[in-house]
Design a protein around this motif. Structure first.
Motif, short mmCIF file in Angstrom:
data_model
loop_
_atom_site.label_atom_id
_atom_site.label_comp_id
_atom_site.label_asym_id
_atom_site.label_seq_id
_atom_site.Cartn_x
_atom_site.Cartn_y
_atom_site.Cartn_z
N ASP A 92 -0.71 76.04 51.02
CA ASP A 92 -0.34 75.02 50.11
C ASP A 92 -0.85 73.77 50.62
OD1 ASP A 92 0.29 76.39 47.65
OD2 ASP A 92 1.56 77.38 48.97
N ALA A 93 -0.10 72.66 50.22
CA ALA A 93 -0.39 71.27 50.80
C ALA A 93 0.44 71.13 52.25
CB ALA A 93 0.20 70.36 49.69
N SER A 149 1.48 66.10 48.01
CA SER A 149 0.67 66.67 47.23
C SER A 149 0.05 65.86 45.76
CB SER A 149 1.22 67.81 46.88
OG SER A 149 2.54 67.83 46.24
N ALA A 202 2.09 79.82 44.88
CA ALA A 202 1.20 79.94 43.79
C ALA A 202 -0.14 80.85 44.52
CB ALA A 202 0.50 78.40 43.50
N TYR A 230 -1.61 75.24 41.28
CA TYR A 230 -1.78 74.07 40.38
C TYR A 230 -2.50 72.93 41.00
CZ TYR A 230 1.26 69.87 39.59
OH TYR A 230 1.73 68.53 39.15
N TRP A 231 -3.50 72.48 40.85
CA TRP A 231 -3.95 71.26 41.76
C TRP A 231 -4.83 70.23 40.68
CZ3 TRP A 231 -2.30 69.72 45.98
CH2 TRP A 231 -3.26 69.06 46.74
N MET A 234 -3.81 65.25 45.00
CA MET A 234 -4.21 65.96 43.89
C MET A 234 -4.95 64.70 43.15
SD MET A 234 -1.15 67.82 41.75
CE MET A 234 -0.35 68.98 42.53
N SER A 291 9.05 68.17 39.64
CA SER A 291 7.90 68.56 40.39
C SER A 291 7.28 69.55 39.79
CB SER A 291 8.50 69.06 41.76
OG SER A 291 7.51 69.84 42.50
N GLY A 292 5.93 69.45 39.50
CA GLY A 292 5.18 70.45 38.78
C GLY A 292 5.25 71.96 39.13
N SER A 293 5.59 72.32 40.35
CA SER A 293 5.73 73.53 40.95
C SER A 293 7.15 74.19 40.46
CB SER A 293 5.09 73.59 42.43
OG SER A 293 5.93 72.90 43.08
N ARG A 308 7.91 76.58 37.96
CA ARG A 308 7.95 78.21 38.18
C ARG A 308 8.91 78.68 39.08
NH1 ARG A 308 1.90 76.83 40.50
NH2 ARG A 308 3.41 76.95 42.31
O1 PMV Z 1 4.55 70.72 42.57
P1 PMV Z 1 3.87 69.76 43.43
O2 PMV Z 1 3.58 68.48 43.20
O3 PMV Z 1 4.60 69.93 44.97
O4 PMV Z 1 2.54 70.35 43.97
C1 PMV Z 1 2.35 71.68 44.44
C2 PMV Z 1 0.93 71.96 44.88
C3 PMV Z 1 0.45 73.37 45.51
O5 PMV Z 1 1.79 73.79 46.15
C4 PMV Z 1 -0.50 72.79 46.43
C5 PMV Z 1 0.03 74.33 44.76
C6 PMV Z 1 1.00 74.98 43.66
O6 PMV Z 1 0.54 75.65 42.64
O7 PMV Z 1 2.38 75.30 44.19
#
Ligand code: PMV
Length: 332
Positions: free
Chosen positions: A300-301, A209, A33, A37-38, A213, A156-158, A161
């Protein structure tokens, strides 16, 4: 469960499709990203508080080979058997539960990644994206890019994308069911763009994450400023991509990452993903920039940094970071 409603609605005309007999094999790229996304507005559906914007990482990602299995789930991750009672195995099984049918009660899944797992290098994003592509092929659903993005988000949110190569904007959306919260491709390429993976530690992160978050959203006094920062940064990034203005892209991405980490530091208990080597590398990058090198980073995380630069700076960047793993998101 809200997730089942989403699946039902997307697969309503397709759910009777039988799985094909042979295994399918799909690669999905990881993504980083540039605007993060946070924060979630819905924990179950992984609906974000803000939109975000990413670039996929070319050949870095996950290959998933999937077929049905007779009497139990069987899995391998980079050659090692998956223990379905571990936290990783449970998360995987939970996602597969959403898609089991009478003809596909169990799955045989072989996952291969070429990025360190859980070190803040978006392995779960490419993992869930490749899994949803694999399910799509196994059941011949013929899902659209938007549908694939929505279903990957449930893992997973990311991952929303990571469904293809290129720049993606994940729209926050307004609806409670998340049908307007999906990632859309930004139709621009930037062949000279390089991303350098600077691995300072391959250890698994201690705070997920998801947990970080949530803690940030509920306890950090700085989080209030985050949505406005994102609005501004997404619009700057879109312009930077359109105009191929690298300074604008790098500066916006780095500032966005620093701001995200600042919101975490102000959480209670505080969340910090940096290790001493992370801070050392940041200082080196800032010094090189002062000396005229056009080099930026994002984080990132996890403790690792992703360096952003253009092809013409590759030799200079390598000289300072000889172990850098360089990815060309729009390369061959
Ligand atoms: O999709 P997750 O829950 O792994 O969260 C991703 C969070 C970050 O990598 C820190 C930011 C992002 O937008 O990818």
């Amino acid at each position: 469960m809200k997730k089942y409603k989403v699946i039902e609605s997307i697969l309503k005309d397709r759910e009777n499709f039988a799985p094909i007999g042979e295994a399918v094999d799909v690669f999905s790229p990881a993504n980083i990203a540039l605007c993060k996304y946070w924060g979630k507005r819905d924990q179950e559906l992984n609906l974000p508080v803000t939109s975000s914007l990413s670039v996929s990482l070319g050949k870095k990602g996950t290959t998933t080979t999937l077929k049905t299995s007779v009497d139990r789930d069987v899995g391998r991750l980079n050659g090692a058997a998956i223990d379905f009672s571990s936290s990783f195995g449970k998360r995987l099984a939970d996602f597969l539960n959403l898609f089991r049918t009478r003809d596909a009660r169990y799955f045989n899944i072989d996952i291969k990644t070429n990025i360190p797992i859980a070190a803040g290098l978006a392995s779960s994003a490419s993992g869930f994206a490749s899994l949803i592509h694999a399910l799509n092929q196994l059941f011949c659903w013929k899902l659209s890019a938007k549908e694939l993005s929505i279903l990957a988000r449930l893992g997973s949110g990311s991952a929303s994308r990571s469904i293809a190569h290129g720049f993606f904007e994940w729209h926050r959306g307004e609806r409670d069911d998340g049908f307007d919260s999906f990632a859309e491709k930004i139709p621009h390429v930037w062949p000279e763009l390089c991303v350098g993976l600077l691995i300072v530690s391959e250890k698994e992160k201690t705070t997920s994450s998801r947990e970080a978050m949530q803690r940030t959203v509920s306890t950090s006094s700085l989080y209030r400023a985050w949505p406005e920062k994102v609005l501004n940064d997404i619009s700057r990034l879109r312009d930077a991509i359109c105009e191929k203005d690298f300074e604008k892209l790098g500066q916006t991405a780095e500032s966005n990452a620093m701001t995200m980490h600042a919101t975490m530091l102000a959480a209670w208990p505080p969340v910090s993903y940096a290790v001493p080597e992370t801070v050392l590398a940041m200082n080196t990058i800032w010094k090189l920039r002062e000396e005229g090198l056009s080099l930026y980073f994002t984080q990132d995380a996890g403790p690792n940094l992703k360096l952003l630069f253009l092809e013409k700076e590759l030799d200079a960047v390598r000289e300072r970071f000889p172990t850098l793993d360089v990815v060309r998101p729009f390369g061959e």
